[in-house]
Design an enzyme around this catalytic site. Structure first.
Site, PDB file in Angstrom:
ATOM      1  N   ASN A 385      -0.172  19.846  -9.600  1.00 61.33           N
ATOM      2  CA  ASN A 385      -1.039  18.709  -9.872  1.00 61.33           C
ATOM      3  C   ASN A 385      -0.718  17.714  -9.236  1.00 61.33           C
ATOM      4  OD1 ASN A 385      -2.636  16.949 -11.706  1.00 61.33           O
ATOM      5  ND2 ASN A 385      -0.979  16.329 -12.676  1.00 61.33           N
ATOM      6  N   ASP A 386       0.429  17.159  -9.179  1.00 60.75           N
ATOM      7  CA  ASP A 386       0.902  15.767  -8.110  1.00 60.75           C
ATOM      8  C   ASP A 386       0.259  16.053  -7.102  1.00 60.75           C
ATOM      9  OD1 ASP A 386       1.903  15.003 -10.611  1.00 60.75           O
ATOM     10  OD2 ASP A 386       4.020  15.699 -10.186  1.00 60.75           O
ATOM     11  N   VAL A 387       0.707  17.145  -6.212  1.00 59.16           N
ATOM     12  CA  VAL A 387       0.456  17.194  -4.767  1.00 59.16           C
ATOM     13  C   VAL A 387      -1.022  17.102  -4.511  1.00 59.16           C
ATOM     14  CG1 VAL A 387       2.809  18.483  -4.376  1.00 59.16           C
ATOM     15  CG2 VAL A 387       0.684  19.590  -4.929  1.00 59.16           C
ATOM     16  N   PHE A 426       4.362  16.920 -13.285  1.00 57.81           N
ATOM     17  CA  PHE A 426       5.994  16.436 -13.277  1.00 57.81           C
ATOM     18  C   PHE A 426       6.082  14.935 -13.246  1.00 57.81           C
ATOM     19  CE2 PHE A 426      10.593  17.286 -12.352  1.00 57.81           C
ATOM     20  CZ  PHE A 426      10.664  17.827 -13.452  1.00 57.81           C
ATOM     21  N   ALA A 427       5.248  14.172 -12.640  1.00 60.18           N
ATOM     22  CA  ALA A 427       5.285  12.715 -12.427  1.00 60.18           C
ATOM     23  C   ALA A 427       4.731  12.089 -13.520  1.00 60.18           C
ATOM     24  CB  ALA A 427       4.710  12.384 -11.089  1.00 60.18           C
TER      25      ALA A 427
END
Length: 461
Positions: A385-387, A426-427
């Protein structure tokens, strides 16, 4: 002895050099291990050793713990193990330094101010690494202290503690009153600093913290080498410190944020509950494995797979490799896009996919592949997700991933997410890509989702 140490150091350097590439990493690790075996063997011949039995007992206990940990730990828990082992190294240096100072204090061994300086440096840096690594471990293991933990005047408290440690160290170095108490207080303050420096760090920045603490442990080991007049310990510690520092800077650049912002700012907090509720009400294009197979069969000649931590958790790397084989038999061009901070430590995804025998030339990093997304027919995002979150590029959004370079999957003609839910990464930042018309959401964990898509592809001929 010196020649043996130099040869061991040469093997360390060659080993680190070969760790630069997945193709040579195994041999590099073996070279470094041989170098360490030589260094340990030569050290055991030192005439200053008092009791071999105590050393052998320690080696036996450590070997059992290390072997059991290495065999049992899953790849998903590798970052935790790295943090734990790194912390043990820092703690060992700190306790060795404490023991050396005690011997100097009681007059058992001679020591000058240079020795006391190296003792204080080893205690301060090693203790910060030990305590910080312990906190990194419990955060990664999600035991407690999840997310970003902050309190008012936290930076002031950190600066005050560091100042107190420096003053106490100067007192011990100058031979002032109560030097042994001063050194013990430096040790306790350094442990507290290690905790306070890491508790504000959120999940998105944890790979950087692990690299930085690794550099701290290397530097502390080098200080210990100067104290003990051990050349190989100086060289090995300097290598670890330098490589850890370089890796930390590279990771910081990959996140697009200065290192001081990562270390001294609390990040990683989840968005407010009200915002999450609004996001959950947005429409998404939920699809079946058969829908995904149809797109891959008829509308996609070029495919890029983006792996994330969800793939590691599900241990789905072999299925990702199988998906590549199935698609290539159908004449598709398939590659992997690897973000530098995908997973929870540098190189996490590369190691997983190499374990599944994915050819190294199919693993391309962000800089190599980002320009290819506009010409790509379909991108399959597996447990990430974040990347891939375009919110990182939004100048009006202040979030833990703001400014972080991301994989430009939104530029592809079709984006397919294999993800258990719409929960943020995660962020803790929601991904606007979930709600675009060209995005297909296959709600499943990485293993089940890949299995179903592969089965549907095979059934369609």
């Amino acid at each position: 002895m010196t020649l043996s140490y130099m040869f061991a150091a040469l093997l360390f350097i060659l080993g680190v050099r070969r760790l630069r590439s997945p193709e040579t990493a195994r041999s590099g690790n073996s070279l470094a291990a041989i170098g360490m075996a030589i260094a340990l063997g030569v050290t055991l011949l030192d005439q200053r050793i008092v009791s071999y039995w105590e050393i052998l007992v320690g080696v036996a206990i450590g070997s059992v713990i290390g072997y059991v940990s290495a065999v049992r730990v899953p790849m998903t828990a590798m970052p935790q193990m790295v943090a734990a082992f790194n912390g043990v190294g820092g703690g060992a240096v700190a306790f060795i330094a404490l023991a050396e100072f005690y011997q100097i204090h009681i007059g058992q061994v001679a020591g000058d101010r240079a020795d006391v300086f190296f003792i204080l440096a080893g205690i301060l840096i090693g203790s910060v690494s030990f305590a910080g690594s312990a906190i990194a471990y419990v955060k990664l293991e999600e035991l407690f202290l999840a997310g970003s933990v902050t309190f008012p005047y936290q930076k002031v408290a950190n600066a005050g503690l560091l100042g107190a440690a420096v003053l106490l160290g100067i007192n011990a170095l100058a031979g002032g009153p109560l030097p042994l108490l001063s050194v013990w207080l430096v040790f306790l303050i350094a442990l507290t600093l290690g905790v306070l420096l890491v508790i504000p760090i959120g999940g998105a920045d944890m790979p950087i913290v692990i690299s930085l603490l690794n550099a701290f442990t290397g530097l502390a080991a080098a200080m210990s080498g100067f104290l003990l007049s051990n050349e190989v310990l100086i060289i090995a510690g300097a290598l670890v410190g330098a490589s850890g520092t370089i890796l930390t800077r590279l990771m910081s650049s990959s996140l697009g944020r200065p290192l001081n912002k990562i270390i001294f700012a609390g990040v990683g907090a989840s968005p407010p509950a009200a915002a999450k509720k609004e996001e959950d009400e947005k429409p998404v294009n939920s699809v079946t494995p058969e829908d995904v197979a149809a797109v891959l069969n008829y509308d996609a000649d070029s495919v890029i797979i983006v792996p994330g931590y969800g793939l590691a958790v599900a241990q789905a790397q072999t299925l990702a490799a199988e998906l590549v084989e199935v698609l290539e038999r159908k004449g598709k061009v398939v590659r992997f896009a690897i973000h530098p901070v995908a997973g929870r430590m540098p190189g996490h995804m590369n190691v997983l996919l190499a374990e599944a025998d994915v050819p190294y030339d199919k693993l391309l990093d962000l800089e190599e592949i980002n320009a290819d997304f506009p010409e790509t027919d379909a991108v399959i995002v597996v447990g990430a997700n974040d990347v891939v979150n375009p919110a990182a590029k939004d100048p009006n959004l202040d979030s833990p991933i703001s400014g972080m370079p991301v994989l430009d999957v939104e530029s592809a003609r079709r984006v397919i997410f294999i993800k258990r839910s719409l929960s943020p990464g995660f962020a803790g930042v929601d991904n606007p890509l979930f709600y675009q018309e060209k995005t297909m959401m296959l709600f499943a964990d990485a293993r089940q989702g890949l299995q179903d898509v592969i089965a549907a592809l095979k059934e369609s001929g």
